[in-house]
Design a protein around this motif. Structure first.
Motif, PDB file in Angstrom:
ATOM      1  N   LEU A 130     -52.468 -72.021-121.301  1.00 46.58           N
ATOM      2  CA  LEU A 130     -52.770 -72.706-120.040  1.00 46.58           C
ATOM      3  C   LEU A 130     -52.488 -74.205-120.094  1.00 46.58           C
ATOM      4  CD1 LEU A 130     -56.227 -71.136-119.099  1.00 46.58           C
ATOM      5  CD2 LEU A 130     -53.981 -70.459-118.278  1.00 46.58           C
ATOM      6  N   ALA A 131     -52.462 -74.748-121.292  1.00 44.98           N
ATOM      7  CA  ALA A 131     -52.412 -76.202-121.460  1.00 44.98           C
ATOM      8  C   ALA A 131     -51.275 -76.879-120.717  1.00 44.98           C
ATOM      9  CB  ALA A 131     -52.366 -76.550-122.947  1.00 44.98           C
ATOM     10  N   PRO A 132     -50.035 -76.351-120.737  1.00 45.59           N
ATOM     11  CA  PRO A 132     -48.953 -77.050-120.019  1.00 45.59           C
ATOM     12  C   PRO A 132     -49.255 -77.271-118.539  1.00 45.59           C
ATOM     13  CG  PRO A 132     -48.028 -75.429-121.502  1.00 45.59           C
ATOM     14  CD  PRO A 132     -49.513 -75.200-121.495  1.00 45.59           C
ATOM     15  N   LYS A 133     -49.836 -76.263-117.876  1.00 42.58           N
ATOM     16  CA  LYS A 133     -50.176 -76.417-116.459  1.00 42.58           C
ATOM     17  C   LYS A 133     -51.289 -77.440-116.272  1.00 42.58           C
ATOM     18  CE  LYS A 133     -48.795 -71.866-114.724  1.00 42.58           C
ATOM     19  NZ  LYS A 133     -49.235 -70.645-113.988  1.00 42.58           N
ATOM     20  N   TRP A 134     -52.285 -77.402-117.139  1.00 40.21           N
ATOM     21  CA  TRP A 134     -53.395 -78.336-117.014  1.00 40.21           C
ATOM     22  C   TRP A 134     -52.943 -79.757-117.305  1.00 40.21           C
ATOM     23  CZ3 TRP A 134     -58.787 -76.211-118.633  1.00 40.21           C
ATOM     24  CH2 TRP A 134     -59.027 -75.026-117.930  1.00 40.21           C
ATOM     25  N   ASP A 135     -52.048 -79.903-118.292  1.00 40.56           N
ATOM     26  CA  ASP A 135     -51.534 -81.241-118.596  1.00 40.56           C
ATOM     27  C   ASP A 135     -50.772 -81.809-117.401  1.00 40.56           C
ATOM     28  OD1 ASP A 135     -52.620 -81.180-121.098  1.00 40.56           O
ATOM     29  OD2 ASP A 135     -50.764 -80.599-122.116  1.00 40.56           O
ATOM     30  N   GLN A 136     -50.038 -80.942-116.707  1.00 34.31           N
ATOM     31  CA  GLN A 136     -49.312 -81.399-115.520  1.00 34.31           C
ATOM     32  C   GLN A 136     -50.286 -81.882-114.452  1.00 34.31           C
ATOM     33  OE1 GLN A 136     -47.517 -78.367-113.094  1.00 34.31           O
ATOM     34  NE2 GLN A 136     -45.906 -79.732-112.346  1.00 34.31           N
ATOM     35  N   LEU A 137     -51.368 -81.151-114.243  1.00 31.00           N
ATOM     36  CA  LEU A 137     -52.349 -81.541-113.232  1.00 31.00           C
ATOM     37  C   LEU A 137     -53.044 -82.847-113.624  1.00 31.00           C
ATOM     38  CD1 LEU A 137     -53.830 -80.882-110.615  1.00 31.00           C
ATOM     39  CD2 LEU A 137     -55.444 -79.512-111.955  1.00 31.00           C
ATOM     40  N   ARG A 138     -53.425 -82.973-114.899  1.00 29.42           N
ATOM     41  CA  ARG A 138     -54.095 -84.191-115.337  1.00 29.42           C
ATOM     42  C   ARG A 138     -53.223 -85.424-115.142  1.00 29.42           C
ATOM     43  NH1 ARG A 138     -55.442 -80.960-120.028  1.00 29.42           N
ATOM     44  NH2 ARG A 138     -57.614 -80.274-119.954  1.00 29.42           N
ATOM     45  N   SER A 139     -51.906 -85.239-115.267  1.00 24.87           N
ATOM     46  CA  SER A 139     -51.002 -86.376-115.142  1.00 24.87           C
ATOM     47  C   SER A 139     -50.930 -86.911-113.719  1.00 24.87           C
ATOM     48  CB  SER A 139     -49.593 -85.977-115.597  1.00 24.87           C
ATOM     49  OG  SER A 139     -49.000 -85.066-114.676  1.00 24.87           O
ATOM     50  N   LEU A 140     -51.487 -86.152-112.772  1.00 32.01           N
ATOM     51  CA  LEU A 140     -51.392 -86.529-111.363  1.00 32.01           C
ATOM     52  C   LEU A 140     -52.584 -87.350-110.882  1.00 32.01           C
ATOM     53  CD1 LEU A 140     -50.065 -83.148-109.926  1.00 32.01           C
ATOM     54  CD2 LEU A 140     -48.740 -85.221-110.356  1.00 32.01           C
ATOM     55  N   HIS A 141     -53.608 -87.506-111.716  1.00 30.95           N
ATOM     56  CA  HIS A 141     -54.764 -88.284-111.268  1.00 30.95           C
ATOM     57  C   HIS A 141     -55.251 -89.191-112.390  1.00 30.95           C
ATOM     58  CE1 HIS A 141     -57.624 -85.768-113.523  1.00 30.95           C
ATOM     59  NE2 HIS A 141     -56.983 -84.704-113.055  1.00 30.95           N
ATOM     60  N   VAL A 142     -56.258 -89.977-112.091  1.00 34.21           N
ATOM     61  CA  VAL A 142     -56.775 -90.922-113.080  1.00 34.21           C
ATOM     62  C   VAL A 142     -57.220 -90.163-114.318  1.00 34.21           C
ATOM     63  CG1 VAL A 142     -57.478 -92.621-111.355  1.00 34.21           C
ATOM     64  CG2 VAL A 142     -59.080 -90.825-112.058  1.00 34.21           C
ATOM     65  N   PRO A 143     -57.249 -90.798-115.471  1.00 34.22           N
ATOM     66  CA  PRO A 143     -57.588 -90.088-116.710  1.00 34.22           C
ATOM     67  C   PRO A 143     -58.959 -89.412-116.648  1.00 34.22           C
ATOM     68  CG  PRO A 143     -56.681 -92.254-117.198  1.00 34.22           C
ATOM     69  CD  PRO A 143     -56.891 -92.210-115.713  1.00 34.22           C
ATOM     70  N   GLU A 144     -59.078 -88.300-117.389  1.00 31.17           N
ATOM     71  CA  GLU A 144     -60.344 -87.571-117.425  1.00 31.17           C
ATOM     72  C   GLU A 144     -61.487 -88.459-117.903  1.00 31.17           C
ATOM     73  OE1 GLU A 144     -61.022 -84.595-116.408  1.00 31.17           O
ATOM     74  OE2 GLU A 144     -58.992 -83.927-115.932  1.00 31.17           O
ATOM     75  N   THR A 145     -61.194 -89.359-118.815  1.00 29.53           N
ATOM     76  CA  THR A 145     -62.248 -90.262-119.302  1.00 29.53           C
ATOM     77  C   THR A 145     -62.816 -91.115-118.174  1.00 29.53           C
ATOM     78  OG1 THR A 145     -60.507 -91.823-119.946  1.00 29.53           O
ATOM     79  CG2 THR A 145     -61.365 -90.366-121.667  1.00 29.53           C
ATOM     80  N   ALA A 146     -61.951 -91.518-117.233  1.00 29.08           N
ATOM     81  CA  ALA A 146     -62.427 -92.309-116.099  1.00 29.08           C
ATOM     82  C   ALA A 146     -63.297 -91.463-115.175  1.00 29.08           C
ATOM     83  CB  ALA A 146     -61.244 -92.886-115.327  1.00 29.08           C
ATOM     84  N   GLN A 313     -50.904 -89.567-108.324  1.00 29.25           N
ATOM     85  CA  GLN A 313     -50.750 -89.342-106.894  1.00 29.25           C
ATOM     86  C   GLN A 313     -52.002 -88.763-106.252  1.00 29.25           C
ATOM     87  OE1 GLN A 313     -46.856 -87.372-106.024  1.00 29.25           O
ATOM     88  NE2 GLN A 313     -46.636 -87.405-108.254  1.00 29.25           N
ATOM     89  N   LEU A 314     -52.983 -88.390-107.039  1.00 33.62           N
ATOM     90  CA  LEU A 314     -54.171 -87.742-106.499  1.00 33.62           C
ATOM     91  C   LEU A 314     -55.394 -88.641-106.636  1.00 33.62           C
ATOM     92  CD1 LEU A 314     -53.766 -84.125-107.930  1.00 33.62           C
ATOM     93  CD2 LEU A 314     -53.242 -84.911-105.620  1.00 33.62           C
ATOM     94  N   THR A 315     -56.201 -88.666-105.578  1.00 32.02           N
ATOM     95  CA  THR A 315     -57.492 -89.349-105.614  1.00 32.02           C
ATOM     96  C   THR A 315     -58.575 -88.324-105.922  1.00 32.02           C
ATOM     97  OG1 THR A 315     -56.844 -91.078-104.060  1.00 32.02           O
ATOM     98  CG2 THR A 315     -59.193 -90.600-104.238  1.00 32.02           C
ATOM     99  N   VAL A 316     -59.413 -88.630-106.895  1.00 31.73           N
ATOM    100  CA  VAL A 316     -60.560 -87.785-107.230  1.00 31.73           C
ATOM    101  C   VAL A 316     -61.776 -88.349-106.510  1.00 31.73           C
ATOM    102  CG1 VAL A 316     -62.052 -86.944-109.075  1.00 31.73           C
ATOM    103  CG2 VAL A 316     -59.585 -87.172-109.469  1.00 31.73           C
ATOM    104  N   THR A 317     -62.514 -87.470-105.822  1.00 31.66           N
ATOM    105  CA  THR A 317     -63.711 -87.883-105.085  1.00 31.66           C
ATOM    106  C   THR A 317     -64.945 -87.237-105.687  1.00 31.66           C
ATOM    107  OG1 THR A 317     -62.423 -88.088-103.043  1.00 31.66           O
ATOM    108  CG2 THR A 317     -64.810 -88.010-102.827  1.00 31.66           C
ATOM    109  N   LEU A 318     -66.019 -88.025-105.777  1.00 28.63           N
ATOM    110  CA  LEU A 318     -67.316 -87.520-106.213  1.00 28.63           C
ATOM    111  C   LEU A 318     -68.276 -87.568-105.035  1.00 28.63           C
ATOM    112  CD1 LEU A 318     -65.890 -88.798-108.834  1.00 28.63           C
ATOM    113  CD2 LEU A 318     -68.197 -88.912-109.776  1.00 28.63           C
ATOM    114  N   TRP A 319     -68.987 -86.474-104.820  1.00 27.56           N
ATOM    115  CA  TRP A 319     -70.050 -86.411-103.817  1.00 27.56           C
ATOM    116  C   TRP A 319     -71.359 -86.097-104.537  1.00 27.56           C
ATOM    117  CZ3 TRP A 319     -65.269 -84.184-103.202  1.00 27.56           C
ATOM    118  CH2 TRP A 319     -64.525 -84.492-102.047  1.00 27.56           C
ATOM    119  N   LEU A 320     -72.376 -86.911-104.347  1.00 32.04           N
ATOM    120  CA  LEU A 320     -73.686 -86.647-104.931  1.00 32.04           C
ATOM    121  C   LEU A 320     -74.690 -86.523-103.797  1.00 32.04           C
ATOM    122  CD1 LEU A 320     -75.403 -86.337-107.507  1.00 32.04           C
ATOM    123  CD2 LEU A 320     -75.880 -88.796-107.347  1.00 32.04           C
ATOM    124  N   ALA A 321     -75.289 -85.337-103.670  1.00 29.72           N
ATOM    125  CA  ALA A 321     -76.232 -85.065-102.583  1.00 29.72           C
ATOM    126  C   ALA A 321     -77.610 -84.793-103.159  1.00 29.72           C
ATOM    127  CB  ALA A 321     -75.767 -83.863-101.764  1.00 29.72           C
TER     128      ALA A 321
END
Length: 335
Positions: A130-146, A313-321
């Motif tokens: 699965l890693a190649p697909k996941w690596d491609q997705l991760r490359s599209l948004h801010v780093p996972e550490t962020a 190219q992707l914005t990650v959004t967090l919602w806390l309710a």
């Protein structure tokens, strides 16, 4: 680092205590209890570790279940067993007093480590595909550490008594949040992904996290079971994300919170084919509306947008309710 379970000591009826001690007073069953004190195991695992036949192991497990010492749950065709928290006041002191450096427990532990290594190898092979697909997705948004830093920041230092990660995948959110929780659970529909999560968490010393196979649209837990519910990068895979959030909200205890992490709206159509995304992100007000409809309020939203110079190219959004009663109390306090 292991998760410490929180218990309230209650007086135990004499008959119950006698039944517990009788069930534990047999060599194989006491060895099983010692093994399960370090995390859940399957019948196959216990057969390999103890070197006994499956019918014999199954009989011991049946007696321990009937005594209320352990509980059983299924992942497809597999059955896993773990200690029951309700008997911890009787069982934990007994297990804690055992000498694990001497046979037979030292030998059991060595064989358990071999079973864990085999499990980790199998999980790694699955994840490698699965890693190649996941690596491609991760490359599209801010780093996972962020993203993870933002998750910790938005949750703040508030204690977490009971946590569930819905759609846990490889268990990354559990690895991040379980060390600060009194009790942690992960739910996923895929046995293969749970195997990956189990191996990852065991490697981090988090073997006592409760992993369950189940449907995010019908999680097998009672209303108000958790004070922190997490839905991390799951909604975009679902046909009915609003229903999933209603079910997630049902699990939030009075005073609890629900954290959602997903993508903002985007136009990367290729993700439907290459990553099986059903939805191309969600508007902030759309998810906030679903949360409000589910009975949650006081939604805090945070965007992790790509910089002008970045290739992301992707914005990650967090919602806390927050659970509605707490939100209403906060509003009254402000007024």
């Amino acid at each position: 680092m292991s998760i410490e379970r929180a218990f309230v000591t209650q007086p135990v009826p004499f008959a119950d205590a006698l039944g517990v001690l009788r069930a534990a007073a047999e060599e194989s069953r006491l060895r099983i209890l010692a093994l399960l004190s370090e995390g859940e195991l399957s019948v196959s695992d216990l057969t390999d570790i103890l070197g006994q036949s499956q019918p014999r192991i199954s009989r011991h497990l049946k007696l321990l279940v009937e005594a209320g010492l352990i509980e059983r749950h299924r992942e497809g065709a597999w059955a896993f067993f773990r200690l029951c928290e309700g008997r911890a006041g009787l069982v934990d002191p007994l297990i804690a007093g055992l000498d694990r450096q001497a046979p037979p427990l030292s030998e059991d532990q060595a064989r358990r480590e071999a079973v864990r290594a085999q499990r980790a190898d199998a999980a790694q092979s699955f994840f490698a595909r699965l890693a190649p697909k996941w690596d491609q997705l991760r490359s599209l948004h801010v780093p996972e550490t962020a993203v993870e830093a933002a998750v910790l920041d938005v949750l703040g230092p508030r204690p977490v008594h009971s946590l569930i990660d819905l759609g846990t995948g490889t268990g990354r959110m559990l690895a991040l949040l379980a060390p600060r929780a009194g009790r942690a659970t992960g739910l996923d529909s895929s046995h293969a992904m749970l195997s990956v999560a189990r191996a990852n968490l065991e490697r981090l010393g988090l073997a006592r996290v409760d992993l369950r196979q189940g449907d995010i649209h019908a999680p097998p837990f009672g209303r108000g079971s958790f004070d922190l519910v997490v839905v991390h990068q799951v909604l975009h895979y679902l046909d009915d994300p609003a229903r999933a959030l209603r079910e997630a909200a049902r699990l939030v205890a009075p005073g609890g919170r629900l954290l959602v992490v997903d993508f903002a709206p985007h136009e990367l159509e290729f993700l439907r084919e290459s990553q099986a995304h059903r939805r191309l992100g969600f508007a902030a007000e759309q998810v906030a509306g679903w949360l409000a409809d589910a009975g949650l309020g006081a939604v805090e939203t945070r965007d992790l947008a790509p910089t002008a110079q970045a290739e992301h190219q992707l914005t990650v959004t967090l919602w806390l309710a927050a659970e509605a009663l707490v939100a209403a109390g906060a509003e009254r306090a402000v007024a």
